[in-house]
Design an enzyme around this catalytic site. Sequence first.
Site, PDB file in Angstrom:
ATOM      1  N   THR A  19       0.865  -1.180   0.000  1.00 20.77           N
ATOM      2  CA  THR A  19       0.000   0.000   0.000  1.00 20.77           C
ATOM      3  C   THR A  19       0.900   1.227   0.000  1.00 20.77           C
ATOM      4  OG1 THR A  19      -0.261  -0.210   2.400  1.00 20.77           O
ATOM      5  CG2 THR A  19      -2.032  -1.109   1.023  1.00 20.77           C
ATOM      6  N   LYS A  57       4.322  -6.769   4.697  1.00 21.80           N
ATOM      7  CA  LYS A  57       4.040  -5.418   4.202  1.00 21.80           C
ATOM      8  C   LYS A  57       4.409  -4.440   5.293  1.00 21.80           C
ATOM      9  CE  LYS A  57      -0.196  -3.609   4.156  1.00 21.80           C
ATOM     10  NZ  LYS A  57       0.572  -2.507   3.903  1.00 21.80           N
ATOM     11  N   THR A  74      -5.505  -2.965  12.627  1.00 27.29           N
ATOM     12  CA  THR A  74      -6.362  -3.640  11.649  1.00 27.29           C
ATOM     13  C   THR A  74      -5.646  -4.741  10.890  1.00 27.29           C
ATOM     14  OG1 THR A  74      -5.844  -1.960   9.995  1.00 27.29           O
ATOM     15  CG2 THR A  74      -7.836  -1.631  11.315  1.00 27.29           C
TER      16      THR A  74
END
Length: 183
Positions: A145, A171, A182
């Site tokens: 992301t 990530k 989250t």
Amino acid sequence: MNNIGIKGFQAAGVAAGIKKNGKKDLGLIYSTVPASVAGVFTRNRIQAAPVVLDRERIKSGTCQAIVVNSGNANCCTGRQGMVDAEDMAGVVAEGLGIVGDKILVASTGVIGEPLPVEKIKVAVPELINTCRPEGISDLAQSIMTTDTVPKVVSAKGRIDGKTFKITGIAKGAGMIRPDMATM
């Protein structure tokens, strides 16, 4: 990232159109046979649909694939988020010809927007067709992301005269607090 594949596992990453920049945003890791699975999950009160679904599915102790998208977290999306997570797993299971509850899902990205599951469904055949032992780097790119580089590491070792190989894909560290947030 040469020679990072693991015998019996295949991976892929494709652009499904979830991200506006056109980069890879849908990934798959597939075990040719059911594999042992374990998980560590957030203790945050707000949990994305994939977290809730996977927490239940790993109780069986086995899975055969993990499908992940980036660009949309499928978090704070209510009952529809659960339906979308199940649909995402179902279309991959159908494409691979395996039992649906042996597919885990993960989503990372924007919170509070509905998951564009139709884009995922359209991209799954390409995702499955490009799955290969050397596909780890494509998978690592597909989960990014705000990351600036894909994160993959692989190592070999020996225990009791038997050789093993382990590969890790990760990530970025955003959204870690509190209690893995989250993730």
